[in-house]
Scaffold this active site. Structure first.
Site, PDB file in Angstrom:
ATOM      1  N   GLY A  23       1.086  -1.424   0.140  1.00 30.40           N
ATOM      2  CA  GLY A  23      -0.184  -0.080   0.370  1.00 30.40           C
ATOM      3  C   GLY A  23       0.839   1.181  -0.200  1.00 30.40           C
ATOM      4  O   GLY A  23       2.307   1.425  -0.167  1.00 30.40           O
ATOM      5  N   PHE A  24       0.416   2.253   0.317  1.00 30.42           N
ATOM      6  CA  PHE A  24       0.817   3.822   0.397  1.00 30.42           C
ATOM      7  C   PHE A  24       2.159   3.775   1.501  1.00 30.42           C
ATOM      8  O   PHE A  24       3.443   3.456   1.172  1.00 30.42           O
ATOM      9  CB  PHE A  24      -0.122   4.846   0.823  1.00 30.42           C
ATOM     10  N   GLY A  25       2.693   2.821   2.717  1.00 30.65           N
ATOM     11  CA  GLY A  25       3.596   2.618   3.276  1.00 30.65           C
ATOM     12  C   GLY A  25       4.491   1.711   3.056  1.00 30.65           C
ATOM     13  O   GLY A  25       5.151   1.816   2.275  1.00 30.65           O
ATOM     14  N   VAL A  89       0.149 -13.715   3.978  1.00 30.36           N
ATOM     15  CA  VAL A  89       0.514 -13.834   4.926  1.00 30.36           C
ATOM     16  C   VAL A  89       0.087 -14.501   5.733  1.00 30.36           C
ATOM     17  O   VAL A  89      -1.710 -13.691   6.034  1.00 30.36           O
ATOM     18  CB  VAL A  89       1.130 -12.821   5.332  1.00 30.36           C
ATOM     19  N   GLU A 181     -17.290  12.651   0.830  1.00 29.88           N
ATOM     20  CA  GLU A 181     -17.009  11.863  -1.052  1.00 29.88           C
ATOM     21  C   GLU A 181     -18.019  11.002  -1.366  1.00 29.88           C
ATOM     22  O   GLU A 181     -18.533  11.321  -2.621  1.00 29.88           O
ATOM     23  CB  GLU A 181     -15.566  11.730  -0.745  1.00 29.88           C
ATOM     24  N   ALA A 326      -3.411   8.588   4.205  1.00 30.80           N
ATOM     25  CA  ALA A 326      -1.829   8.277   2.889  1.00 30.80           C
ATOM     26  C   ALA A 326      -1.529   8.191   3.397  1.00 30.80           C
ATOM     27  O   ALA A 326      -0.088   7.991   3.125  1.00 30.80           O
ATOM     28  CB  ALA A 326      -2.357   8.036   2.378  1.00 30.80           C
TER      29      ALA A 326
HETATM   30  C1  LIG Z   1     -11.935   5.512   1.093  1.00 26.25           C
HETATM   31  C2  LIG Z   1     -10.885   5.824   1.448  1.00 26.25           C
HETATM   32  C3  LIG Z   1     -10.597   6.823   1.151  1.00 26.25           C
HETATM   33  C4  LIG Z   1      -9.579   7.243   1.787  1.00 26.25           C
HETATM   34  N1  LIG Z   1      -9.224   8.766   1.931  1.00 26.25           N
HETATM   35  C5  LIG Z   1      -7.768   9.375   1.963  1.00 26.25           C
HETATM   36  C6  LIG Z   1      -7.561  10.943   1.379  1.00 26.25           C
HETATM   37  O1  LIG Z   1      -8.112  11.593   0.257  1.00 26.25           O
HETATM   38  N2  LIG Z   1      -6.583  11.228   1.803  1.00 26.25           N
HETATM   39  C7  LIG Z   1      -5.783  10.565   3.274  1.00 26.25           C
HETATM   40  O2  LIG Z   1      -4.407  10.571   3.179  1.00 26.25           O
HETATM   41  N3  LIG Z   1      -6.126   8.481   3.220  1.00 26.25           N
HETATM   42  C8  LIG Z   1      -7.460   8.376   2.720  1.00 26.25           C
HETATM   43  N4  LIG Z   1      -7.130   7.195   3.228  1.00 26.25           N
HETATM   44  C9  LIG Z   1      -6.711   6.345   3.601  1.00 26.25           C
HETATM   45  C10 LIG Z   1      -5.753   5.581   3.501  1.00 26.25           C
HETATM   46  O3  LIG Z   1      -6.268   4.678   2.304  1.00 26.25           O
HETATM   47  C11 LIG Z   1      -4.940   4.800   4.415  1.00 26.25           C
HETATM   48  O4  LIG Z   1      -4.700   5.502   5.424  1.00 26.25           O
HETATM   49  C12 LIG Z   1      -3.622   4.507   3.867  1.00 26.25           C
HETATM   50  O5  LIG Z   1      -4.245   3.423   2.269  1.00 26.25           O
HETATM   51  C13 LIG Z   1      -2.696   3.601   4.484  1.00 26.25           C
HETATM   52  O6  LIG Z   1      -1.338   2.930   4.363  1.00 26.25           O
HETATM   53  P1  LIG Z   1      -0.944   1.956   4.698  1.00 26.25           P
HETATM   54  O7  LIG Z   1       0.098   1.689   3.538  1.00 26.25           O
HETATM   55  O8  LIG Z   1      -0.785   1.518   6.312  1.00 26.25           O
HETATM   56  O9  LIG Z   1      -2.260   0.080   3.545  1.00 26.25           O
HETATM   57  P2  LIG Z   1      -2.888   0.343   2.735  1.00 26.25           P
HETATM   58  O10 LIG Z   1      -2.599   1.413   2.111  1.00 26.25           O
HETATM   59  O11 LIG Z   1      -4.367  -0.482   3.402  1.00 26.25           O
HETATM   60  O12 LIG Z   1      -2.312  -1.069   2.127  1.00 26.25           O
HETATM   61  C14 LIG Z   1      -1.955  -2.458   2.906  1.00 26.25           C
HETATM   62  C15 LIG Z   1      -1.854  -3.302   1.505  1.00 26.25           C
HETATM   63  O13 LIG Z   1      -1.600  -4.384   2.662  1.00 26.25           O
HETATM   64  C16 LIG Z   1      -2.092  -5.743   1.957  1.00 26.25           C
HETATM   65  N5  LIG Z   1      -2.283  -6.847   2.862  1.00 26.25           N
HETATM   66  C17 LIG Z   1      -2.717  -6.696   4.001  1.00 26.25           C
HETATM   67  N6  LIG Z   1      -3.344  -8.009   4.444  1.00 26.25           N
HETATM   68  C18 LIG Z   1      -2.424  -8.549   3.810  1.00 26.25           C
HETATM   69  C19 LIG Z   1      -1.686 -10.306   4.055  1.00 26.25           C
HETATM   70  N7  LIG Z   1      -2.206 -10.965   5.013  1.00 26.25           N
HETATM   71  N8  LIG Z   1      -0.664 -11.098   3.153  1.00 26.25           N
HETATM   72  C20 LIG Z   1      -0.361  -9.841   2.458  1.00 26.25           C
HETATM   73  N9  LIG Z   1      -0.649  -8.937   1.925  1.00 26.25           N
HETATM   74  C21 LIG Z   1      -1.518  -8.024   2.494  1.00 26.25           C
HETATM   75  C22 LIG Z   1      -2.797  -5.653   1.185  1.00 26.25           C
HETATM   76  O14 LIG Z   1      -3.850  -6.175   0.038  1.00 26.25           O
HETATM   77  C23 LIG Z   1      -2.731  -4.205   0.852  1.00 26.25           C
HETATM   78  O15 LIG Z   1      -1.706  -3.955  -0.564  1.00 26.25           O
HETATM   79  C24 LIG Z   1      -8.587   6.512   3.008  1.00 26.25           C
HETATM   80  C25 LIG Z   1      -9.388   5.952   3.304  1.00 26.25           C
HETATM   81  C26 LIG Z   1     -10.569   4.877   1.864  1.00 26.25           C
HETATM   82  C27 LIG Z   1     -10.967   3.515   2.959  1.00 26.25           C
END
Ligand SMILES: Cc1cc2nc3c(=O)[nH]c(=O)nc-3n(C[C@H](O)[C@H](O)[C@H](O)COP(=O)(O)OP(=O)(O)OC[C@H]3O[C@@H](n4cnc5c(N)ncnc54)[C@H](O)[C@@H]3O)c2cc1C
Length: 453
Positions: A23-25, A89, A181, A326
């Site tokens: 994901g983003f991180g 995982v 939104e 994000a």
């Molecule tokens: C509808 C919506 C709108 C949003 N709008 C905004 C916005 O406008 N601005 C903003 O800053 N934030 C926004 N957010 C929040 C933002 O999307 C999250 O904070 C961000 O995606 C978190 O990033 P992350 O890397 O922690 O996790 P994620 O981006 O959720 O990525 C997690 C990744 O881990 C993978 N994964 C999970 N579990 C497993 C596993 N067991 N095995 C293998 N892979 C796995 C997933 O497939 C995914 O690719 C929004 C969220 C939602 C739901």
């Protein structure tokens, strides 16, 4: 089943960093480690990175799924030291220093980064998820799009006015940015995009209810901006119900403050819970299931293990946990990638992470948005323009497709939504339903939906 070691070849003695989640991180962390002397393996259960902030536009037919998803391999293919594994995982065996996948195989690590994000929480009512999908994945967005559009199709061929009204009612639970939104975009779909396409129904009379248990929508924004967003939603014809709890959800409608409201489409945007990464490690988590990490993003007590993004709880300058955004996840990924490279290549100490807020935004339909930069605030058309520029920039950076991004902006501004496909099962017609008081036993007292912070 024999345990298969899925360590990518070639195996050499360079340290191996495993990142779970692209994901983003996770993706930002992998990109920072790209081109270094560190071996990196990224594991994700999907083969694509999803631009989650624009998912609501897929759910309301403004964008196609492929517009906001990009293959992980393509993003990372320029880094020969980064490998990608498609796999789910299921656990972490830290004693053996390996990640365990659902198929029984495993991947050994020297350093582990958990970036597995979050999912929606139904506060103990997981059965509601079938009727009221959250908006987190492409599958969710397609399901919501099919319901929204399918309900108009069914209303068109239904003679019963009560059933028509129910089919043309959408309930959105949770008045955070996602709910706001989604409500604005669904209202524009009904009021403008579909207005001339049906013969028997007037899609402009569709009811969109945005239900928030707290006193105001966009609670994380200053009051002035949340009041503005409410007025903008009013203008679009969205009914905003604040201080009202969704007490029960069932096929065909929801009980809101003791009253059953029939609805063809219900969308959940109320509560968030972290991925089960904390359970895999057997470490302390907060109430939302987030791993409490040290300032350098390491997991206390587990040497070489780090967590970031939505699945980690990190205190900001004010001592409160940083929001699930994000930009938080991305900044943490960049920070950790750089810190790990410096640590593994040159033995440098791991520095503390510090978040820099770049502004918080929510869009309310086609020409209104709010921006909170802390000291400065913006609202209205100019805020919308800034939102559009920022998202075109992000999409271009994301996909490197300027033309597609500009086309999207044009379609969006002119209400021409090309992605109006109903895929999967069209929902079955509702039985004739009318609004009624819910019987007392249907009204649990304590259940109150909470807001996405
Ligand atoms: C509808 C919506 C709108 C949003 N709008 C905004 C916005 O406008 N601005 C903003 O800053 N934030 C926004 N957010 C929040 C933002 O999307 C999250 O904070 C961000 O995606 C978190 O990033 P992350 O890397 O922690 O996790 P994620 O981006 O959720 O990525 C997690 C990744 O881990 C993978 N994964 C999970 N579990 C497993 C596993 N067991 N095995 C293998 N892979 C796995 C997933 O497939 C995914 O690719 C929004 C969220 C939602 C739901």
């Amino acid at each position: 089943m024999p345990q298969l070691n899925r360590t990518p070849a070639p195996v050499d003695n360079h340290p191996h960093v495993v990142i779970v989640g692209a994901g983003f991180g996770g993706l930002a962390c992998a990109a920072e480690l790209g081109g270094t002397n560190v071996r990196v393996t990224v594991i994700d259960r999907r083969n694509y990175h999803l631009f989650v902030p624009l998912l609501y536009q897929v759910a309301t037919a403004a964008l196609s799924p492929a517009d906001i998803a990009q293959p992980i391999r393509k993003v990372l293919n320029r880094y020969p030291n980064v490998d990608v594994i498609l796999g789910e995982v299921k656990g972490v065996d830290h004693a053996a220093r390996r990640v365990v996948l659902a198929d029984g195989s495993f991947v050994p690590y020297d350093r582990l980064v958990l970036a597995t994000g979050s999912s929606y929480s139904y506060f103990g009512h997981d059965e509601w998820a079938k009727v009221a999908p959250g908006l987190k994945t492409i599958e969710d967005a397609r399901q919501i799009r099919a319901r929204l559009l399918g309900c108009f199709e069914q209303a068109e061929v239904t003679a019963d006015p009560e059933q028509q009204k129910a089919l043309m009612t959408t309930i959105i639970v949770g008045g955070g940015p996602t709910g706001v939104e989604m409500a604005g975009s669904a209202a524009e779909l009904a009021r403008y995009t579909l207005a001339r396409d049906f013969r028997r129904i007037d899609t402009r009379s569709a009811r969109i209810l945005l239900v928030e248990a707290g006193p105001r929508i966009l609670a994380a924004f200053p009051e002035e901006l949340s009041n503005y967003a409410r007025r903008a939603l009013d203008r679009l014809g969205v009914t905003v119900l604040t201080g009202q709890a969704v007490e029960r959800i069932e096929a065909g409608g929801a009980v809101i403050n003791g009253r059953f409201v029939p609805a063809g489409t219900i969308v959940w945007g109320a509560g968030v819970k972290a991925s089960p990464a904390g359970t895999w490690l057997g470490v302390e988590t907060d109430r939302a299931g987030r791993i409490s990490v040290a300032p350098d993003l390491s997991v206390p007590g587990l040497e070489g293990v780090y967590a970031l993004g939505d699945t980690a709880a990190v205190a900001g300058d004010d001592g409160k946990p940083l929001p699930g955004l994000a930009q938080v996840a991305k900044q943490q990924g960049i920070h950790l990638g750089r810190a790990l490279a410096a640590n593994l290549e040159r033995g440098e100490a791991m520095p503390a992470f510090r978040f820099r807020m770049r502004g918080n935004t929510a869009i309310v339909g086609r020409s209104a948005a709010v921006f909170d930069f802390g000291r400065y605030r913006l609202k209205g058309w100019f805020a919308w323009l800034l939102w559009a520029i920022v998202h075109v920039y992000l999409l271009v950076g994301f996909e490197k497709r300027l033309l597609v991004s500009l086309q999207w902006l044009w379609r969006y501004m002119t209400y021409q939504r090309g992605a109006r496909l109903i895929t999967g099962d069209v929902p079955a017609p509702l039985p004739p339903t009318v609004e009624r008081e819910a019987p007392a036993e249907e009204r649990p007292q304590e259940e109150r939906q909470r807001n996405r912070a």
